[in-house]
Design a protein around this motif. Structure first.
Motif, short mmCIF file in Angstrom:
data_model
loop_
_atom_site.label_atom_id
_atom_site.label_comp_id
_atom_site.label_asym_id
_atom_site.label_seq_id
_atom_site.Cartn_x
_atom_site.Cartn_y
_atom_site.Cartn_z
N ASP A 67 0.85 -1.19 0.00
CA ASP A 67 0.00 0.00 0.00
C ASP A 67 0.89 1.24 0.00
OD1 ASP A 67 -3.05 0.78 0.52
OD2 ASP A 67 -1.78 2.21 1.58
N ALA A 68 0.55 2.19 -0.86
CA ALA A 68 1.29 3.44 -0.95
C ALA A 68 0.32 4.58 -1.18
CB ALA A 68 2.31 3.39 -2.09
N HIS A 69 0.63 5.72 -0.58
CA HIS A 69 -0.18 6.90 -0.86
C HIS A 69 0.65 8.15 -0.70
CE1 HIS A 69 -1.12 8.75 3.20
NE2 HIS A 69 -0.65 7.58 3.57
N ASP A 70 0.25 9.17 -1.41
CA ASP A 70 0.85 10.50 -1.35
C ASP A 70 -0.31 11.46 -1.11
OD1 ASP A 70 2.01 12.99 -1.75
OD2 ASP A 70 3.26 12.32 -3.42
N SER A 71 -0.37 12.06 0.09
CA SER A 71 -1.53 12.86 0.48
C SER A 71 -1.07 14.22 0.98
CB SER A 71 -2.33 12.15 1.58
OG SER A 71 -2.72 10.86 1.16
N THR A 72 -1.82 15.25 0.60
CA THR A 72 -1.46 16.62 0.95
C THR A 72 -2.68 17.38 1.42
OG1 THR A 72 0.34 16.68 -0.67
CG2 THR A 72 -0.48 18.79 0.11
N SER A 73 -2.51 18.16 2.45
CA SER A 73 -3.51 19.13 2.88
C SER A 73 -2.84 20.49 2.93
CB SER A 73 -4.06 18.76 4.27
OG SER A 73 -4.95 19.75 4.74
N GLU A 74 -3.49 21.47 2.30
CA GLU A 74 -2.90 22.82 2.25
C GLU A 74 -3.96 23.84 2.61
OE1 GLU A 74 0.13 25.42 -0.54
OE2 GLU A 74 -0.86 23.66 -1.36
N SER A 75 -3.64 24.69 3.57
CA SER A 75 -4.57 25.73 4.01
C SER A 75 -4.20 27.06 3.37
CB SER A 75 -4.55 25.86 5.54
OG SER A 75 -3.28 26.28 6.00
N ASN A 76 -5.23 27.80 2.94
CA ASN A 76 -5.06 29.09 2.27
C ASN A 76 -3.87 29.05 1.31
OD1 ASN A 76 -7.11 29.69 4.04
ND2 ASN A 76 -6.27 31.65 4.66
N PRO A 77 -3.94 28.15 0.32
CA PRO A 77 -2.78 27.94 -0.56
C PRO A 77 -2.36 29.16 -1.36
CG PRO A 77 -4.75 26.84 -1.43
CD PRO A 77 -5.08 27.30 -0.05
N ASP A 78 -3.27 30.13 -1.54
CA ASP A 78 -2.88 31.33 -2.28
C ASP A 78 -2.28 32.40 -1.40
OD1 ASP A 78 -5.14 31.94 -0.89
OD2 ASP A 78 -6.32 32.62 -2.60
N GLY A 79 -2.09 32.09 -0.09
CA GLY A 79 -1.44 33.04 0.81
C GLY A 79 -2.34 34.11 1.36
N THR A 80 -3.66 33.99 1.17
CA THR A 80 -4.60 34.97 1.70
C THR A 80 -4.57 34.98 3.22
OG1 THR A 80 -6.02 34.61 -0.20
CG2 THR A 80 -7.01 35.71 1.70
N ASN A 81 -4.59 36.18 3.82
CA ASN A 81 -4.65 36.25 5.28
C ASN A 81 -5.92 35.57 5.78
OD1 ASN A 81 -2.26 37.77 5.79
ND2 ASN A 81 -3.32 39.61 5.09
N SER A 82 -5.79 34.79 6.83
CA SER A 82 -6.95 34.09 7.36
C SER A 82 -7.73 34.95 8.36
CB SER A 82 -6.53 32.79 8.02
OG SER A 82 -5.55 33.03 9.01
N GLU A 83 -7.12 36.00 8.89
CA GLU A 83 -7.81 36.87 9.83
C GLU A 83 -7.47 38.33 9.54
OE1 GLU A 83 -7.72 35.77 14.05
OE2 GLU A 83 -6.76 33.90 13.45
N ASN A 84 -8.50 39.15 9.37
CA ASN A 84 -8.35 40.60 9.28
C ASN A 84 -9.13 41.23 10.42
OD1 ASN A 84 -6.82 40.58 6.89
ND2 ASN A 84 -8.65 40.49 5.63
N LEU A 85 -8.48 42.10 11.18
CA LEU A 85 -9.10 42.73 12.33
C LEU A 85 -9.05 44.24 12.18
CD1 LEU A 85 -7.50 40.02 13.33
CD2 LEU A 85 -7.89 40.92 15.61
#
Length: 918
Positions: A372-390
Motif C-alpha cells: 500500500d502506498a499513498h501521497d496525500s497533501t492538505s494545504e490551508s489558504n494555498p494562495d497566501g490569503t490572510n486568514s484573519e483581518n481585524l
C-alpha cells in the motif's frame, strides 16, 4: 477548469450507469435463483455489524457501521463517534470537529483513512499547527464504517495514545453488481441571522462491480451551511491592576499570597459564517487473476469557510474593586477609558488531495502480500490569503466609565458615557484605532509505503504470522503572517458603520446586569481597504517554519488459537520497531530593537535580513503488544491486553523560532520559543474487559483501562532576557521616553530602545518533557433490542481519572491532562415497518481544554439530537434530522468559573431530505 471537471464526472457517471444495466440484471436473476439472499439495512443491521466487529476483534475495538451505502447514523462523523464509550468531541460553530478518547485530546488520537495516515492543515492561529484530523472536512455519507482501536497493534501506524481511528470508505468490490445512491438535504440552521435560511447538502454515489474483474465507483458530495453564533466573555490575567484591588475577602488557606486575577477585557460579539464543503472519491479496482487485486483511488476534499464577526468590548487599564475568596476581581470598575468597536473577517480554505495504490497478492493458498502506498497533501489558504483581518474603532478622550459584574454566567455591564455628548455609540464619538492581519499558510504532506505479509499456518496452536515494513515521510511547511498597526489618522467617513440591538441575545445564560446595549456592524475588510487607499497599510514579511519526520518501521505479530477446557483462547502478540529522524527549521527576520510605537504598543524593529535556524533530532521506539481473548461461554467474552503506544509532539512546539507576543509599555512582556528536541509521549497501556452477548445485537460490556504516560509535555514559564541581532538584551524605550515618543512613524530611531534603557525580563513560554502521568478509567455499555418489537436502547458511561490535575492557584509550571472528562450517552430508537426513529442524549463533564499560564476550562455540556426516516418504497425514503433541540450553550472559563472566557450560543439545526437507492 470547473466546466472540465463537470464533464469528466458526467462521463464517468454515464459509463457506470451504462455498464450497470447488464450487471444489475444479472444480480436480479441471481437473487431470483436464490431466494434466500436478503439485504438487511437500517439501525438494527448497523448495530449488528458493530457488535460483531467488537466481539471478533483482537484487542479492544469499538465500531460504527453505516446503515446502508451513503447512510451514516449522524450527519457528522465526530457526532457519531461521540456515541461510543470513552469518546467525547469538541465543537466549532455547533458542529463536532475533533475527538477525545479516554481523556486524551485530539492530538493524542491518530486518524487514518482506509488504514492510511491523513494530513491536516489549518490557517487559523487559534488552531495552531495541528496533527489531528478535523472531521468537519469529510462527508459522513461517503463513509462505510469507523473503527476505534483503543489498544495498540504491531501492524498499525503509531501516533495514537488515546486511540487509532480508522475511517473506511466503500470500494466497488465490496458490493455485487451495480449500485447507485443519491440524497438531497435542506439544512435549516436557526442560528443564522444574515445568511440563507435554507442551504443544500447533496450526495451521489455510483458503483459497479463487473463480475469481480473490474470495478469502478465514484462518490461526490456538496454541502453548504450558513450559521451564526452569539458570544460573551472576557480575558483575565494574574496581577492586572492588583495594587488597586481590595484583597480582604481572599481565603488565605487557598490563596496564601493573595494573588489577584483581574480582567483585561470584557466583550460581546456576533458571528455569521458561510461554509462550503466538497468531497469526491474515485476508486478503480482490477483483478486480472483470482490471486491479484489492484486498487487505485483518488480522494479530494475542498473546504471553505468565511466568517464575519463584530465585537463590542472594553479594556481595563487599572481596574478597582474587591476580589472574591479565590482572588478574582468579580466586580471591576474602570474610570476614564473608552469603548472598543471591533470587526473580524475570518477566511479558511483547505484543499486536500490523496492518491493511493493498493496491491493484494495471494502468493499461495496460505501466504498473502499487501503493498500500500499513498501521497496525500492538505494545504490551508494555498494562495497566501490572510486568514484573519481585524479592525478596531474607539471613543476619543478617555471619557467613559464602566463597571462589569463577573459573578453571573456572562458579564453584566454598566456604562456611564454621559461625558460624551450624544453617548459612546454616537458616530461622532467614534474614531479609528488599529488594524491587524494574521494567519497561517500551511502545507502538510504525507508519503507512506507499507509492505505487509500474512502467513496462515496449520502448525498446532500457531495459526497466523503477520510481518511487514513501512516508511513514512511527514512534512509540514508553514508561513505565519502578522501585521499590527495603529492608524489613528485614518479617514473613516466612508466606512459603512451601523449598530444592532443586543436585545434577546444570549438568552441561554444569566447575567447579573445588562450586556452592551448595541453591537457595531461593519466589515474589517472595508476598514483595511481604506488603509490601503490612504497609504497606511503594510504587510510584515512572513515567518517560515517547517519540520520533516522520516520514520522507518518494521513489525511482526503472531496469532495463536488454544483450548483451555471448554473455553477457546485467542492470543495475538506483536512487536513494532520505529526509528524517526527529525529536522526542524525556522526563518525569520532579526530584531534590532523595540520601538516605543504607541502608548499601548512596543513594536519589534526588524533588520530585513531573514535568518535561518536548523536543528535535528532522532529517536526510536520499541512497541510491543499482547492481546488475550477468552470465550468463557458462547455468550461471555473476557479480554486482557497490554501495549505500548506513542504520540508525537505538537508541531508548533518544535519550531526553533522565538516569538514576541504583543509587548506593551510596562508589560506584559510575553514570548514563546519552540523545542525541537521534544521526545514523543510514551504510554504503557493495560485493558481488561468482560462482554456478555445475550441476544441479536444485544450485549453488556464492562471495561477497565490504565495508561502510564511518560515524556508528558507541559508548558513552563521561564523569566529571561532576549537578545537582538547584535547579541545585546532587548530594552524598553517607554520607561524613560525620548522627546516626541511614542511615535507611530516607521521607523523612528529616536524611539528605539538602547543600552541606556532598562533591560526587559521576558516571560518565555516553552515546552518540555515532564514527569509521568497515570490515567485510568471504566467504560460501561449496554445495547439492548426489545425482542422483535423494533425498539432498542443504548446506554453507556465512561469514568476517567488521572493522578495529575490542574491547580488554579499555581502560577508555576505544572502538568495536567487536557481533555480529561467523564462522558455518557443515552439512545432510544425504533426500526421496523419502513420507519426508523432515534433520539440521543450526549453528555460530557467539565474538562481542561488547554493548560499553561492561561488555561481554558470547558464546563459540562449535554445535547439532545433526533432523527427519523420513512421508506416510501424499496428505493425512496424521506428523513428529518434535528440537532441541539433544546438550544444548549457552551461556557468556558480560565481558572475559576467567575473568570468567564467565552459563553456561546448556537441554536438548534434541522435537516429535511430525501434519499434514493437503486
Amino acid at each position: 477548469m470547473r466546466h472540465s471537471m463537470f464533464k469528466l464526472n458526467t462521463v464517468l457517471i454515464s459509463m457506470l450507469a451504462a455498464s450497470g444495466f447488464t450487471t444489475t440484471a444479472q444480480a436480479q436473476q441471481s437473487q431470483a435463483d436464490d431466494p434466500e439472499i436478503i439485504q438487511v439495512t437500517g439501525i438494527r443491521s448497523s448495530l449488528n455489524k458493530s457488535a460483531a466487529i467488537k466481539r471478533d476483534a483482537s484487542g479492544v475495538v469499538d465500531a460504527i457501521s453505516a446503515e446502508d451505502i451513503g447512510k451514516f447514523p449522524d450527519t457528522n462523523l465526530a457526532e457519531s463517534l461521540q456515541r461510543i464509550t470513552g469518546v467525547s468531541i469538541d465543537r466549532t460553530n455547533g458542529e463536532g470537529n475533533q475527538v477525545t478518547v479516554r481523556g486524551f485530546g485530539p492530538s493524542f488520537n491518530l486518524v487514518t483513512l482506509n488504514g492510511r495516515q491523513m494530513p491536516r492543515s489549518s490557517s487559523l492561529l487559534d488552531d495552531g499547527i495541528p496533527r489531528n484530523f478535523n472531521f468537519r472536512e469529510i462527508s459522513a455519507e461517503s463513509v462505510s464504517g469507523v473503527e476505534v482501536h483503543k489498544s495498540g497493534k504491531a501492524h498499525v501506524y503509531s501516533g495514537g495514545i488515546g486511540s487509532t481511528i480508522n475511517v473506511t470508505t466503500a470500494r466497488p468490490f465490496d458490493h455485487p453488481g451495480f449500485k447507485a445512491v443519491a440524497s438531497a438535504k435542506a439544512v435549516m440552521d436557526t442560528s443564522n441571522k444574515d445568511g440563507r435560511d435554507i442551504t443544500p447538502e447533496l450526495f451521489a454515489m455510483v458503483s459497479n462491480n463487473m463480475d469481480g474483474v473490474f470495478g469502478i465507483s465514484l462518490s461526490l458530495s456538496h454541502a453548504e451551511r450558513d450559521s451564526g453564533k452569539e458570544r460573551a466573555g472576557a480575558d483575565m490575567n494574574w496581577g492586572n491592576g492588583s495594587n488597586n484591588v481590595n484583597t480582604s475577602a481572599i481565603d488565605t488557606s487557598k490563596n496564601p499570597t493573595k494573588k489577584v486575577w483581574a480582567p483585561f477585557t470584557s466583550s460581546v460579539d456576533v458571528s455569521n459564517t458561510e461554509r462550503t464543503r466538497q468531497n469526491g472519491q474515485l476508486v478503480l479496482q482490477f483483478a486480472p487473476t483470482d490471486d491479484l487485486v489492484a486498487t487505485l483511488d483518488y480522494t479530494l476534499t475542498r473546504f471553505e469557510q468565511k466568517t464575519q464577526m463584530n465585537r463590542m468590548s472594553l479594556w481595563f487599564d487599572s481596574p478597582t474593586g474587591t476580589a472574591d475568596s479565590n482572588g478574582t476581581l468579580t466586580n471591576a470598575v474602570q474610570t476614564g477609558d473608552e469603548l472598543n468597536f471591533w470587526a473580524w473577517d475570518y477566511f479558511e480554505k483547505t484543499e486536500g488531495d490523496s492518491l493511493g495504490l493498493n496491491l493484494e497478492w495471494h502468493a499461495t493458498d496460505s501466504l498473502k502480500f499487501t503493498f500500500d502506498a499513498h501521497d496525500s497533501t492538505s494545504e490551508s489558504n494555498p494562495d497566501g490569503t490572510n486568514s484573519e483581518n481585524l479592525a478596531n474603532l474607539a471613543n476619543p478622550g478617555k471619557l467613559v466609565d464602566y463597571t462589569v459584574d463577573f459573578s453571573g454566567e456572562i458579564p453584566g455591564i454598566t456604562i456611564d458615557d454621559s461625558a460624551l455628548a450624544g453617548g459612546a455609540f454616537n458616530k461622532d464619538n467614534i474614531i479609528p484605532d488599529l488594524f491587524q492581519t494574521r494567519g497561517f499558510q500551511i502545507k502538510n504532506n504525507i508519503k507512506q509505503y507499507n509492505l505487509q505479509g500474512e502467513w496462515e499456518l496449520d502448525a498446532g496452536a500457531l495459526s497466523k504470522v503477520n510481518f511487514g515494513v513501512s516508511n513514512t515521510t511527514y512534512a509540514v511547511d508553514t508561513k505565519q503572517f502578522g501585521t499590527f498597526a495603529f492608524v489613528t489618522d485614518l479617514d473613516i467617513s466612508g466606512l459603512d458603520l451601523t449598530f444592532k440591538s443586543t436585545s434577546g441575545m444570549l438568552d441561554a445564560f444569566s447575567a447579573n446586569g445588562n450586556i452592551f446595549p448595541q453591537i457595531p456592524r461593519y466589515q474589517a475588510s472595508q476598514f483595511i481597504e481604506l488603509t490601503k487607499d490612504q497609504d497606511l497599510f503594510f504587510q510584515v514579511a512572513p515567518t517560515l517554519n517547517g519540520i520533516e519526520e522520516k520514520t522507518n518501521a518494521a513489525f511482526v505479530s503472531a496469532d495463536f488459537n488454544l483450548a483451555a477446557g471448554n473455553m477457546d483462547v485467542s492470543i495475538n502478540t506483536g512487536l513494532r520497531y520505529e526509528q524517526t529522524d527529525v529536522t526542524a527549521y525556522s526563518v525569520q527576520e532579526g530584531i534590532t530593537a523595540l520601538q516605543y510605537f504607541h502608548v499601548e504598543e512596543l513594536k519589534a524593529v526588524l533588520d530585513g535580513k531573514p535568518v535561518a535556524q536548523n536543528l535535528e533530532g532522532d529517536y526510536d521506539a520499541l512497541l510491543p503488544n499482547i492481546d488475550v481473548k477468552v470465550d468463557l461461554t458462547d455468550e461471555l467474552v473476557a479480554r486482557a491486553s497490554y501495549s505500548k503506544t506513542i504520540t508525537r509532539s505538537d508541531i508548533a512546539s518544535m519550531f526553533p523560532s522565538t516569538n514576541l507576543i504583543a509587548p506593551r509599555p510596562g508589560g506584559p512582556y510575553n514570548a514563546s520559543q519552540g523545542n525541537p528536541n521534544l521526545l514523543p509521549f510514551e504510554s504503557d497501556n493495560i485493558d481488561l474487559s468482560l462482554e456478555y452477548y445475550y441476544g441479536d445485537a444485544s450485549y453488556i460490556s464492562v471495561g477497565y483501562f490504565v495508561k502510564d504516560v511518560d515524556n508528558f509535555i507541559g508548558s513552563s514559564l521561564e523569566k529571561r532576557t532576549i537578545n537582538n541581532v547584535d547579541g545585546n538584551p532587548l530594552t524598553d524605550p517607554s520607561v524613560n521616553p525620548a522627546p516626541g515618543c511614542p511615535d507611530s512613524d516607521i521607523p523612528t530611531p529616536a524611539c528605539f530602545g538602547d543600552e541606556s534603557d532598562p533591560v526587559i525580563t521576558w516571560d518565555v513560554t516553552t515546552n518540555g518533557n515532564m514527569a509521568k502521568a497515570k490515567v485510568d478509567g471504566w467504560e460501561l455499555n449496554v445495547q439492548h433490542m426489545f425482542a422483535q418489537s423494533g425498539f432498542g436502547a443504548i446506554a453507556n458511561y465512561t469514568l476517567v481519572d488521572a493522578d495529575v490535575a490542574y491547580n488554579p492557584f499555581n502560577l508555576e509550571s505544572q502538568m495536567a491532562l487536557e481533555g480529561l472528562s467523564d462522558s455518557a450517552n443515552l439512545v432510544a430508537f425504533y426500526d421496523d415497518n419502513g420507519i426508523q426513529a432515534r433520539i440521543a442524549y450526549n453528555w460530557r463533564d467539565e474538562f481542561l481544554k488547554r493548560g499553561g499560564a492561561n488555561p481554558i476550562h470547558v464546563e459540562a455540556y449535554g445535547q439532545i439530537d433526533a432523527n427519523a426516516s420513512y421508506e416510501i418504497n424499496d428505493n425512496i425514503s424521506v428523513f428529518v434530522e434535528a440537532l441541539n433541540i433544546t438550544d444548549e450553550g457552551t461556557r468556558s472559563y480560565e481558572r475559576f468559573p467567575e473568570q468567564v472566557l467565552s459563553a456561546e450560543q448556537f441554536g438548534p439545526r434541522f435537516n429535511l431530505g430525501v434519499r434514493a437507492s437503486f
